[in-house]
Scaffold this active site. Structure first.
Site, PDB file in Angstrom:
ATOM      1  N   LYS A 112       5.732   1.971   0.110  1.00 23.70           N
ATOM      2  CA  LYS A 112       4.444   2.221   0.762  1.00 23.70           C
ATOM      3  C   LYS A 112       4.133   1.191   1.846  1.00 23.70           C
ATOM      4  CE  LYS A 112       2.592   5.124  -2.819  1.00 23.70           C
ATOM      5  NZ  LYS A 112       3.694   5.192  -3.804  1.00 23.70           N
TER       6      LYS A 112
HETATM    7  C1  PLP Z   1       4.249   6.349  -4.333  1.00 22.11           C
HETATM    8  C2  PLP Z   1       5.594   6.221  -4.928  1.00 22.11           C
HETATM    9  C3  PLP Z   1       6.448   7.338  -5.106  1.00 22.11           C
HETATM   10  C4  PLP Z   1       6.020   8.763  -4.776  1.00 22.11           C
HETATM   11  O1  PLP Z   1       5.835   8.971  -3.402  1.00 22.11           O
HETATM   12  P1  PLP Z   1       5.034  10.260  -2.883  1.00 22.11           P
HETATM   13  O2  PLP Z   1       4.933  10.090  -1.421  1.00 22.11           O
HETATM   14  O3  PLP Z   1       3.693  10.209  -3.578  1.00 22.11           O
HETATM   15  O4  PLP Z   1       5.807  11.457  -3.283  1.00 22.11           O
HETATM   16  C5  PLP Z   1       7.723   7.125  -5.610  1.00 22.11           C
HETATM   17  N1  PLP Z   1       8.137   5.888  -5.959  1.00 22.11           N
HETATM   18  C6  PLP Z   1       7.350   4.796  -5.824  1.00 22.11           C
HETATM   19  C7  PLP Z   1       7.863   3.476  -6.243  1.00 22.11           C
HETATM   20  C8  PLP Z   1       6.056   4.913  -5.305  1.00 22.11           C
HETATM   21  O5  PLP Z   1       5.284   3.827  -5.160  1.00 22.11           O
END
Ligand code: PLP
Length: 467
Positions: A112
């Site tokens: 993120k």
């Molecule tokens: C947020 C997240 C996901 C999922 O991503 P999306 O965009 O919500 O599908 C997968 N793995 C980790 C470690 C995350 O923080």
């Protein structure tokens, strides 16, 4: 570039407006009016470029007039300069066919950061232009909150209020939020669950006493700019692996359908992607939807991969809009029916269109642990539970075996040390850059789990939009 709502009724916005707005006024999500596309020559020319240069090329058509090329490059250099790996998102080979794309070299150890570091800088730039103050309000079960706080701490003209369920997130995740001391960062631990916190945030967005005084905004993946920043690494990885001359597949550990939707956009833009594998854990609404047309909600089962423990995937609406031929009225009708019944069936024609690009696979806890152990034994790599779900799906999904598969490694294993140790016997250490996390002092406000206490706290600590 103009942006339109998936539900067809909200007014169109430009990139700057869409970045600050979050959700559309008609309840829909903003998408570009059309998908830009790159020729095979343009994709071939990306080979060997730095991450920042690929980012500028891929994002410029979406940004339009809002930032000129120099401004966009400057923001990308700042955002990706904070990553600890010189390649930003390095590829790692596991065997003859399987690869990892490591997206966790940012400040908070999850993918993120890739989007939120850039979004924080864009907020600051656009707010300075508009001479406006923004109040970001969010609820987190872990990774989004820490990435958003790190990206916004100390920035001008924006405050962030982040709610987390008291005692229900990991120590690393909590400390990554509560040890960030900046006057514009407000951590709130509420007495309740993540769903309680999320419900309060939703209520606040619809509360006119709040919205009349404060410009409130969201940083979850309903924000278009976040998805846009994630398209970049699909191009970056594919061009290093031989695109446009060789097709590759990606396996994406999926929760809110944001990350994998960014891959879908890359394919619409001309990147030759053989298949996008939607990897889910036992919370498998997306696997059921893509394999059997059944998009119906159940209850959430907590797992070792908490960022994928979801009931409803907000960004799936963006795909439905395309599958409905970009008809906003039809999408609005479909979503309204879903919100009433918590159940939606995809038509055979929609399923067929989706199946041309998406495969899906559901990974249970044993398969996840097996993938973690297997990759450690065969290549010495230690991977986190989310990445392990992606890798297991990559190994098991039904796609052409001659195509190389890149699994998105979405979190650093040290973010989930207990689950990693259970599966492999190895307890991953926190990287040096966050190593003193457990020595830093924490600061947060505990509030009871009722809306009025949270509202009162935010209204007395936030800055009005014209302030
Ligand atoms: C947020 C997240 C996901 C999922 O991503 P999306 O965009 O919500 O599908 C997968 N793995 C980790 C470690 C995350 O923080």
């Amino acid at each position: 570039m103009d942006y339109i709502s998936t539900r067809g009724a909200a007014r169109g916005l430009n990139f700057e407006q869409v970045t600050l707005a979050g959700l559309a006024g008609d309840g829909g999500l903003y998408v570009p009016k059309s998908w830009p596309s790159f020729s095979a020559e343009e994709i071939a020319a990306m080979a060997g470029l730095s991450y920042v240069e690929v980012a500028v090329r891929v994002m410029q058509p979406f940004v339009g007039e809002a930032l000129d090329e120099g401004e966009l490059r400057d923001l990308c250099e700042q955002a990706y300069g904070r990553f600890s790996h010189a390649a930003v998102t390095p590829l790692v080979q596991l065997d003859g066919r399987q690869w990892l794309l490591e997206l966790f070299h940012g400040p908070t150890l999850a993918f993120k950061d890739v989007a939120l570091q850039l979004l924080g800088l864009m907020f600051e730039k656009f707010l300075a232009r508009q001479d406006k103050h923004l109040t970001v309000v969010g609820a987190t079960s872990g990774d989004t909150g820490s990435a958003a706080i790190n990206a916004l701490a100390g920035r001008d003209k924006v405050d962030i209020f982040m709610l987390h369920p008291d005692g229900r997130i990991s120590d690393v995740q909590r400390r990554q939020m509560t040890t960030v001391w900046a006057p514009n960062v407000h951590n709130i631990a509420i007495d309740g669950s993540f769903d309680d916190a999320q419900a309060m945030v939703k209520k606040m967005f619809a509360d006119q006493e709040v919205t009349n005084r404060f410009a409130i905004s969201a940083v979850n993946s309903i924000n278009w700019a976040r998805l846009m920043a994630q398209i970049v690494y699909y191009f970056f990885a594919a061009s290093q692996m031989g695109a446009p001359h060789r097709k590759i597949a990606f396996s994406v550990p999926t929760g809110n359908f944001g990350d994998v939707f960014a891959g879908y956009v890359a394919s619409r833009m001309g990147l030759p992607i053989e298949r996008l594998i939607v990897a889910t854990n036992v919370n498998d609404i997306l696997h059921r939807a893509l394999s059997a047309g059944d998009y119906s909600t159940g209850s959430v089962t907590p797992t070792a991969a908490p960022s994928m423990d979801i009931q409803v995937s907000s960004n799936f609406e963006r795909l439905l809009f395309d599958l409905e031929g970009r008809d906003g009225a039809k999408t609005a009708e479909r979503m309204a029916a879903f919100e009433r019944s918590r159940n939606m069936q995809l038509d055979p024609a929609m399923r067929e269109t989706a199946a041309a690009i998406f495969a899906s696979y559901r990974v249970d806890p044993d398969e996840m642990a097996l993938a973690m152990r297997g990759v450690y034994e065969n290549s010495g790599q230690v991977i986190d539970p989310h990445t392990a779900i992606g890798l297991s799906a990559a190994q098991n999904a039904d796609i052409d075996p001659s195509v190389p598969v890149v699994t998105l490694a979405t979190a650093h294993p040290a973010k989930f040390p207990d689950a990693v140790e259970r599966a492999t016997g190895i307890r991953p250490a926190l990287p040096r850059r966050v190593g003193d996390l457990f020595d830093r002092e924490e600061k947060y406000t505990k509030l009871p789990g009722d809306y009025d206490s949270v509202k009162k706290f935010i209204m007395s600590n936030a800055t009005p939009s014209d302030g």
